[in-house]
Design a protein around this motif. Structure first.
Motif, PDB file in Angstrom:
ATOM      1  N   GLY A  50       0.830  -1.203   0.000  1.00  0.00           N
ATOM      2  CA  GLY A  50       0.000   0.000   0.000  1.00  0.00           C
ATOM      3  C   GLY A  50       0.865   1.255   0.000  1.00  0.00           C
ATOM      4  O   GLY A  50       1.960   1.259   0.550  1.00  0.00           O
ATOM      5  N   ALA A  51       0.357   2.322  -0.640  1.00  0.00           N
ATOM      6  CA  ALA A  51       1.137   3.558  -0.711  1.00  0.00           C
ATOM      7  C   ALA A  51       0.235   4.759  -0.971  1.00  0.00           C
ATOM      8  O   ALA A  51      -0.795   4.654  -1.635  1.00  0.00           O
ATOM      9  N   TRP A  52       0.665   5.882  -0.430  1.00  0.00           N
ATOM     10  CA  TRP A  52       0.034   7.173  -0.718  1.00  0.00           C
ATOM     11  C   TRP A  52       0.653   7.756  -1.981  1.00  0.00           C
ATOM     12  O   TRP A  52       1.805   7.481  -2.310  1.00  0.00           O
ATOM     13  N   GLN A  53      -0.102   8.570  -2.687  1.00  0.00           N
ATOM     14  CA  GLN A  53       0.420   9.328  -3.820  1.00  0.00           C
ATOM     15  C   GLN A  53       0.974  10.654  -3.284  1.00  0.00           C
ATOM     16  O   GLN A  53       1.238  10.764  -2.094  1.00  0.00           O
ATOM     17  N   LYS A  54       1.152  11.648  -4.148  1.00  0.00           N
ATOM     18  CA  LYS A  54       1.562  12.985  -3.718  1.00  0.00           C
ATOM     19  C   LYS A  54       0.324  13.863  -3.585  1.00  0.00           C
ATOM     20  O   LYS A  54      -0.504  13.922  -4.492  1.00  0.00           O
ATOM     21  N   ALA A  55       0.212  14.542  -2.457  1.00  0.00           N
ATOM     22  CA  ALA A  55      -0.921  15.436  -2.227  1.00  0.00           C
ATOM     23  C   ALA A  55      -0.826  16.634  -3.165  1.00  0.00           C
ATOM     24  O   ALA A  55       0.269  17.137  -3.459  1.00  0.00           O
ATOM     25  N   HIS A  56      -2.007  17.093  -3.622  1.00  0.00           N
ATOM     26  CA  HIS A  56      -2.049  18.189  -4.582  1.00  0.00           C
ATOM     27  C   HIS A  56      -3.454  18.771  -4.645  1.00  0.00           C
ATOM     28  O   HIS A  56      -4.372  18.252  -4.015  1.00  0.00           O
ATOM     29  N   TYR A  57      -3.568  19.833  -5.434  1.00  0.00           N
ATOM     30  CA  TYR A  57      -4.893  20.391  -5.727  1.00  0.00           C
ATOM     31  C   TYR A  57      -4.872  20.958  -7.132  1.00  0.00           C
ATOM     32  O   TYR A  57      -3.817  21.115  -7.747  1.00  0.00           O
ATOM     33  N   HIS A  58      -6.066  21.245  -7.646  1.00  0.00           N
ATOM     34  CA  HIS A  58      -6.244  21.834  -8.971  1.00  0.00           C
ATOM     35  C   HIS A  58      -7.119  23.071  -8.813  1.00  0.00           C
ATOM     36  O   HIS A  58      -8.038  23.074  -7.997  1.00  0.00           O
ATOM     37  N   THR A  59      -6.861  24.099  -9.600  1.00  0.00           N
ATOM     38  CA  THR A  59      -7.690  25.304  -9.481  1.00  0.00           C
ATOM     39  C   THR A  59      -9.021  25.170 -10.207  1.00  0.00           C
ATOM     40  O   THR A  59     -10.024  25.722  -9.751  1.00  0.00           O
ATOM     41  N   ALA A  60      -9.071  24.459 -11.316  1.00  0.00           N
ATOM     42  CA  ALA A  60     -10.321  24.292 -12.068  1.00  0.00           C
ATOM     43  C   ALA A  60     -10.666  22.819 -12.278  1.00  0.00           C
ATOM     44  O   ALA A  60     -11.828  22.446 -12.280  1.00  0.00           O
ATOM     45  N   LEU A  61      -9.664  22.014 -12.458  1.00  0.00           N
ATOM     46  CA  LEU A  61      -9.824  20.597 -12.786  1.00  0.00           C
ATOM     47  C   LEU A  61     -10.486  19.823 -11.652  1.00  0.00           C
ATOM     48  O   LEU A  61     -10.276  20.118 -10.478  1.00  0.00           O
ATOM     49  N   ARG A  62     -11.288  18.859 -12.024  1.00  0.00           N
ATOM     50  CA  ARG A  62     -11.842  17.889 -11.079  1.00  0.00           C
ATOM     51  C   ARG A  62     -11.303  16.514 -11.454  1.00  0.00           C
ATOM     52  O   ARG A  62     -11.068  16.242 -12.627  1.00  0.00           O
ATOM     53  N   GLU A  63     -11.126  15.675 -10.459  1.00  0.00           N
ATOM     54  CA  GLU A  63     -10.727  14.290 -10.703  1.00  0.00           C
ATOM     55  C   GLU A  63     -11.858  13.390 -10.216  1.00  0.00           C
ATOM     56  O   GLU A  63     -12.254  13.467  -9.052  1.00  0.00           O
ATOM     57  N   THR A  64     -12.359  12.567 -11.106  1.00  0.00           N
ATOM     58  CA  THR A  64     -13.376  11.586 -10.735  1.00  0.00           C
ATOM     59  C   THR A  64     -12.692  10.232 -10.683  1.00  0.00           C
ATOM     60  O   THR A  64     -12.072   9.806 -11.658  1.00  0.00           O
ATOM     61  N   TYR A  65     -12.779   9.596  -9.526  1.00  0.00           N
ATOM     62  CA  TYR A  65     -12.160   8.295  -9.299  1.00  0.00           C
ATOM     63  C   TYR A  65     -13.237   7.208  -9.311  1.00  0.00           C
ATOM     64  O   TYR A  65     -14.286   7.372  -8.695  1.00  0.00           O
TER      65      TYR A  65
END
Length: 152
Positions: A50-65
């Motif tokens: 198991g592993a975490w990714q890198k934390a981040h944010y987007h100003t306009a983009l959305r990510e649907t998982y």
């Protein structure tokens, strides 16, 4: 009408669509279909641990998982703390713009990520502080938060 093959070169030159496959430092394999406009698709296959990714944010983009197999945890920063929710096969969750987030995948999990709503390529800002906070959270703590609520 018959189907016509679109070559990899034509997809890139004519339509701005490319592939980009990588083995990440955390052991994940990411298979990407990227677009010049920043709206992308990624199939992520977790590594052997198991592993975490890198934390981040987007100003306009959305990510649907979309969780395909296994499970995933999505941590979002709320008032400087990590609020974590766990998602299971067939679950779907979408991030909100400007909210710092990070994803944890246990071994052998597979997720699909659709990046949409982009106004330009490169809408990704790292949060080293939230990465440091979330990478200290174990599988056990993730599930404890989700059975009893609370934040770290």
């Amino acid at each position: 009408m018959d189907k016509t093959q679109i070559t990899i070169d034509d997809a890139a030159a004519t339509y701005g669509i490319r592939t980009n496959h990588e083995m990440m430092p955390n052991g994940e394999r990411r298979f990407r279909l990227t677009s010049d406009d920043g709206n992308d698709y990624i199939r992520t296959v977790a590594g052997t641990g198991g592993a975490w990714q890198k934390a981040h944010y987007h100003t306009a983009l959305r990510e649907t998982y979309v969780v395909e197999t296994g499970w995933m945890a999505l941590a979002e920063e709320v008032d400087g703390k990590a609020v974590i929710r766990v998602y299971w096969p067939s679950d779907v969750v979408t991030t909100k713009p400007s909210v710092v987030h990070n994803v944890y995948l246990p071994a052998a999990s597979v997720i699909h990520t659709v990046k949409h709503g982009s106004r330009e390529k490169g809408d990704w800002t790292e949060s080293a502080a939230f990465t440091e906070l979330t990478t200290a959270i174990s599988d056990r703590e993730i599930h404890a938060q989700n059975s009893g609520g609370g934040t770290r």
